[in-house]
Design a protein around this motif. Structure first.
Motif, PDB file in Angstrom:
ATOM      1  N   GLN A  70       0.831  -1.199   0.000  1.00  0.00           N
ATOM      2  CA  GLN A  70       0.000   0.000   0.000  1.00  0.00           C
ATOM      3  C   GLN A  70       0.863   1.245   0.000  1.00  0.00           C
ATOM      4  O   GLN A  70       1.920   1.286   0.619  1.00  0.00           O
ATOM      5  CB  GLN A  70      -0.923   0.001   1.226  1.00  0.00           C
ATOM      6  CG  GLN A  70      -1.998  -1.059   1.142  1.00  0.00           C
ATOM      7  CD  GLN A  70      -2.766  -1.200   2.445  1.00  0.00           C
ATOM      8  OE1 GLN A  70      -2.757  -0.300   3.278  1.00  0.00           O
ATOM      9  NE2 GLN A  70      -3.409  -2.341   2.617  1.00  0.00           N
TER      10      GLN A  70
ATOM     11  N   GLU B 299       7.281  -0.397  11.947  1.00  0.00           N
ATOM     12  CA  GLU B 299       5.845  -0.115  11.949  1.00  0.00           C
ATOM     13  C   GLU B 299       5.059  -1.050  11.035  1.00  0.00           C
ATOM     14  O   GLU B 299       3.870  -0.861  10.835  1.00  0.00           O
ATOM     15  CB  GLU B 299       5.602   1.335  11.527  1.00  0.00           C
ATOM     16  CG  GLU B 299       6.160   2.326  12.517  1.00  0.00           C
ATOM     17  CD  GLU B 299       6.141   3.758  12.007  1.00  0.00           C
ATOM     18  OE1 GLU B 299       5.905   4.651  12.809  1.00  0.00           O
ATOM     19  OE2 GLU B 299       6.364   3.985  10.801  1.00  0.00           O
TER      20      GLU B 299
ATOM     21  N   SER C 250       4.212  -5.223   9.763  1.00  0.00           N
ATOM     22  CA  SER C 250       4.260  -6.612  10.223  1.00  0.00           C
ATOM     23  C   SER C 250       5.228  -7.406   9.345  1.00  0.00           C
ATOM     24  O   SER C 250       5.656  -6.934   8.294  1.00  0.00           O
ATOM     25  CB  SER C 250       2.875  -7.230  10.144  1.00  0.00           C
ATOM     26  OG  SER C 250       2.549  -7.467   8.796  1.00  0.00           O
ATOM     27  N   GLY C 251       5.550  -8.621   9.782  1.00  0.00           N
ATOM     28  CA  GLY C 251       6.479  -9.462   9.039  1.00  0.00           C
ATOM     29  C   GLY C 251       6.026  -9.708   7.606  1.00  0.00           C
ATOM     30  O   GLY C 251       6.811  -9.617   6.667  1.00  0.00           O
ATOM     31  N   GLY C 252       4.743 -10.010   7.445  1.00  0.00           N
ATOM     32  CA  GLY C 252       4.212 -10.292   6.115  1.00  0.00           C
ATOM     33  C   GLY C 252       4.297  -9.076   5.208  1.00  0.00           C
ATOM     34  O   GLY C 252       4.605  -9.183   4.026  1.00  0.00           O
ATOM     35  N   GLU C 253       4.042  -7.905   5.794  1.00  0.00           N
ATOM     36  CA  GLU C 253       4.123  -6.674   5.006  1.00  0.00           C
ATOM     37  C   GLU C 253       5.564  -6.401   4.594  1.00  0.00           C
ATOM     38  O   GLU C 253       5.845  -6.024   3.456  1.00  0.00           O
ATOM     39  CB  GLU C 253       3.544  -5.509   5.817  1.00  0.00           C
ATOM     40  CG  GLU C 253       2.031  -5.581   5.951  1.00  0.00           C
ATOM     41  CD  GLU C 253       1.457  -4.757   7.098  1.00  0.00           C
ATOM     42  OE1 GLU C 253       0.238  -4.799   7.287  1.00  0.00           O
ATOM     43  OE2 GLU C 253       2.229  -4.083   7.815  1.00  0.00           O
TER      44      GLU C 253
ATOM     45  N   THR D 156       8.043 -17.895   3.604  1.00  0.00           N
ATOM     46  CA  THR D 156       6.753 -17.722   4.285  1.00  0.00           C
ATOM     47  C   THR D 156       6.628 -18.582   5.544  1.00  0.00           C
ATOM     48  O   THR D 156       5.555 -18.677   6.112  1.00  0.00           O
ATOM     49  CB  THR D 156       5.579 -18.038   3.344  1.00  0.00           C
ATOM     50  OG1 THR D 156       5.793 -19.334   2.757  1.00  0.00           O
ATOM     51  CG2 THR D 156       5.471 -17.017   2.238  1.00  0.00           C
TER      52      THR D 156
ATOM     53  N   PHE E  65       4.978 -17.027   8.590  1.00  0.00           N
ATOM     54  CA  PHE E  65       3.669 -16.380   8.462  1.00  0.00           C
ATOM     55  C   PHE E  65       2.512 -17.359   8.543  1.00  0.00           C
ATOM     56  O   PHE E  65       2.664 -18.549   8.305  1.00  0.00           O
ATOM     57  CB  PHE E  65       3.606 -15.600   7.148  1.00  0.00           C
ATOM     58  CG  PHE E  65       4.788 -14.688   6.961  1.00  0.00           C
ATOM     59  CD1 PHE E  65       5.219 -13.895   8.012  1.00  0.00           C
ATOM     60  CD2 PHE E  65       5.488 -14.649   5.775  1.00  0.00           C
ATOM     61  CE1 PHE E  65       6.317 -13.066   7.871  1.00  0.00           C
ATOM     62  CE2 PHE E  65       6.593 -13.829   5.624  1.00  0.00           C
ATOM     63  CZ  PHE E  65       7.002 -13.033   6.676  1.00  0.00           C
TER      64      PHE E  65
ATOM     65  N   THR F   6      -1.454 -15.161   4.942  1.00  0.00           N
ATOM     66  CA  THR F   6      -0.339 -14.360   4.445  1.00  0.00           C
ATOM     67  C   THR F   6       0.525 -15.178   3.488  1.00  0.00           C
ATOM     68  O   THR F   6       0.966 -14.679   2.453  1.00  0.00           O
ATOM     69  CB  THR F   6       0.522 -13.874   5.635  1.00  0.00           C
ATOM     70  OG1 THR F   6      -0.343 -13.264   6.590  1.00  0.00           O
ATOM     71  CG2 THR F   6       1.554 -12.877   5.192  1.00  0.00           C
ATOM     72  N   GLN F   7       0.753 -16.433   3.829  1.00  0.00           N
ATOM     73  CA  GLN F   7       1.553 -17.306   2.967  1.00  0.00           C
ATOM     74  C   GLN F   7       0.924 -17.415   1.576  1.00  0.00           C
ATOM     75  O   GLN F   7       1.597 -17.264   0.559  1.00  0.00           O
ATOM     76  CB  GLN F   7       1.638 -18.697   3.598  1.00  0.00           C
ATOM     77  CG  GLN F   7       2.189 -19.747   2.663  1.00  0.00           C
ATOM     78  CD  GLN F   7       2.526 -21.045   3.388  1.00  0.00           C
ATOM     79  OE1 GLN F   7       3.570 -21.188   3.987  1.00  0.00           O
ATOM     80  NE2 GLN F   7       1.616 -21.987   3.319  1.00  0.00           N
TER      81      GLN F   7
ATOM     82  N   GLN G 159      -1.163 -15.336   0.181  1.00  0.00           N
ATOM     83  CA  GLN G 159      -1.099 -14.035  -0.490  1.00  0.00           C
ATOM     84  C   GLN G 159       0.251 -13.833  -1.149  1.00  0.00           C
ATOM     85  O   GLN G 159       0.339 -13.448  -2.317  1.00  0.00           O
ATOM     86  CB  GLN G 159      -1.343 -12.905   0.525  1.00  0.00           C
ATOM     87  CG  GLN G 159      -2.802 -12.769   0.939  1.00  0.00           C
ATOM     88  CD  GLN G 159      -2.973 -11.819   2.122  1.00  0.00           C
ATOM     89  OE1 GLN G 159      -1.992 -11.408   2.762  1.00  0.00           O
ATOM     90  NE2 GLN G 159      -4.210 -11.475   2.429  1.00  0.00           N
TER      91      GLN G 159
END
Lengths: 316, 210
Positions: free
Chosen positions: B111, B121, B123-126, B149, B152, B156-157, B159
């Protein structure tokens, strides 16, 4: 004559009710504020039972472990209730029982002392008997050779160091074992050995709380699964509810987790991983929920009993 | 084609592995699994040019990878929070490897608002999406995905992999996916390889631990 039938109900070893944790922090102009990380955590572990807490990173599941162990940082503010063996778990009790009645398998292998051979570290928790023999027996059960006990942590691979860490909890005599992400980085063979060891611990009458993001590993051992999202327990389900397309599951998030597994449909959802703990009022999952309506925006659902489990949703 | 032929690696005296052969075709997803400590991650580093093999050679599309400048084989690590500079904003981190590319960012689900944030700020996935975007520069031909992954949750994995597979199809990027999760590898790979089958000689250091 009055007959008293004794109903055998395994008592809750650990019971967490409506636990909330926030961190005090200072914003601009030294104004005090609170960051809420847990807003409604509920969980119960009986003797001989394995319960998994599953959720994405940032869902608050590791904070739950720290709260039970009493190792939250000083600026944490805790409310709600934690009972252990039927008594309120106070800070004083936590200090006494930590490492003795309640053992922790930490997430990071950096918890090992880098300057001490792994075998010696594992022996340190044993109270009596031939320490080395007991340590080596557990090491071997975990697939570590005697030589590995004479190695420093840096000489072992990540997976082997993790096993050394796990051995300490097995060697302690704790009633409750809390394992934080114990399986990440293990190969499938090691994973199965390890899950088998956890099952053994439960069969000895210990309670095991496994905190993990890995639903597959959780389902391989746990009797029940608590699903966390945005700092709340959204559902408590039986492991057997995770079947087929997830028709028996109660919450849309749990269903999504199940259907996103590669061995199921590997479904693509546009669910965000982290959500700030709930805004006042609404449901934490509303922004990602296909069924959200004005009720979900205005009011926070409570955790309610449903079909042998619990769910926090108006629509369930 | 990414081609490793007869490569060996050792720490001091003990060989970790010897005579490994592996090929990844453009656009192919090869799934690699094996025991802890077998040397999968070391192989990943060799392929991406972080380490040099003691024997054998690695060719990228028929040529040795350049010593300097952009490496056509990019490694994505298991822990994204350790692969980014905590003192840089996300925008700057992205620019380390990849000129601004909005369609790629969109494809990976990054985003616009995240670009002005600090790594702490997100998360791990982001963060892992940023690692992918950074590694997928225009000159990238192959990706080594070492347990990307594992840390996660399933949503998330799915995605991350759905998006990476889409990009691989579009740009014909070959991927070596290393994972302990058999179901994941079976789902994403065109070919599965066990680490042990890459070499004909078992390594000596395994003697202690098996």
């Amino acid at each position: 004559m009055l007959k008293v039938t004794e109903v055998e109900v395994a008592e809750d070893l650990l019971k967490v009710e409506n636990l909330a944790v926030s961190f005090r922090k200072y914003q601009t102009h030294l104004q005090e504020g609170f960051e809420q990380v847990l807003t409604g955590a509920d969980i119960a572990v009986k003797e001989g039972e394995i319960v998994a807490v599953v959720g994405a990173s940032g869902s608050g599941k590791s904070i739950l472990a720290s709260a039970i162990l009493g190792i939250l940082p000083d600026h944490a503010v805790v409310s709600g209730r934690i009972d252990f063996k039927g008594q309120a778990l106070t800070a004083k009790q936590q200090k006494i029982w930590r490492g003795k009645e309640i053992a922790w398998i930490p997430q990071s292998i950096q918890a090992l002392d880098p300057l001490m051979k792994t075998g010696r570290q594992a022996q340190a928790v044993i109270k009596s008997g031939d320490k080395r023999t007991r340590q080596q027996r557990v090491f071997r059960k975990l697939g570590l050779s005697d030589e590995a006990g004479y190695c420093y942590p840096f000489q072992l691979s990540g997976g082997m160091a993790r096993k050394a860490l796990v051995s300490t909890a097995i060697l302690s005599e704790a009633k409750l074992i809390i394992a934080d992400e114990p399986t990440s980085g293990m190969d499938s063979e090691t994973l199965h050995e390890f899950l088998y060891m956890l099952k053994n611990l439960a069969q000895e009458g210990r309670g095991v709380l496994v905190i993990t993001h890995d639903l597959e590993a959780a389902l391989a051992i746990a009797d029940r699964v608590a699903v966390f999202y945005g700092g709340q327990t959204l559902e408590i389900a039986n492991a057997s509810d995770f079947a087929a397309q997830g028709e028996l599951l109660r919450h849309p998030y749990t269903k999504a987790l199940w259907n996103a597994l590669p061995q199921n449909d590997f479904m693509l959802y546009s669910i965000t991983e982290s959500q700030r703990a709930s805004k006042e009022g609404g449901c934490v999952f509303q922004e990602n929920c296909p069924a959200a309506n004005p009720l979900c925006t205005n009011k926070q659902p409570r955790l309610k009993q449903l079909k042998d489990g619990m769910v926090r949703c108006f629509h369930a | 084609m990414l081609e490793a032929s007869g490569i060996s690696y050792r720490h001091q005296k003990d060989w970790l592995f010897r005579q490994i052969n592996l090929e990844v075709q453009p656009g192919e997803i090869v799934g690699l699994y094996g025991r802890n400590g077998a040397g999968k991650s070391t192989l990943a580093r060799l392929l991406a040019g972080y380490l040099r093999p003691a024997e054998g050679h690695i060719l990228v599309d028929g040529q040795a990878a350049p010593e300097k400048g952009y490496h056509p084989v990019q490694l994505i690590w298991q822990h994204p929070e350790k692969a980014v500079n905590p003192k840089m904003k996300m925008k700057k981190i992205l620019a380390e490897g990849n000129p601004e590319n909005h369609s790629m960012q969109q494809m990976l689900g990054i985003q616009e608002a995240w670009l002005d944030r600090w790594p702490s700020e997100l998360s791990g996935g982001e963060l892992q999406r940023f690692s992918l975007a950074r590694a997928l520069g225009p000159q990238t031909k192959y990706i080594i995905a070492d347990e990307i992954t594992t840390m996660f949750d399933a949503i998330t994995q799915a995605q991350i992999w759905h998006r990476l597979l889409e990009i691989s199809r579009e740009r014909q990027i070959g991927i070596l996916a290393i994972s302990h999760s058999q179901p994941l590898l079976e789902r994403i790979s065109s070919r599965l390889v066990h680490f042990h089958d890459l070499t004909d000689r078992p390594s000596r250091s395994l003697r202690y631990f098996n």
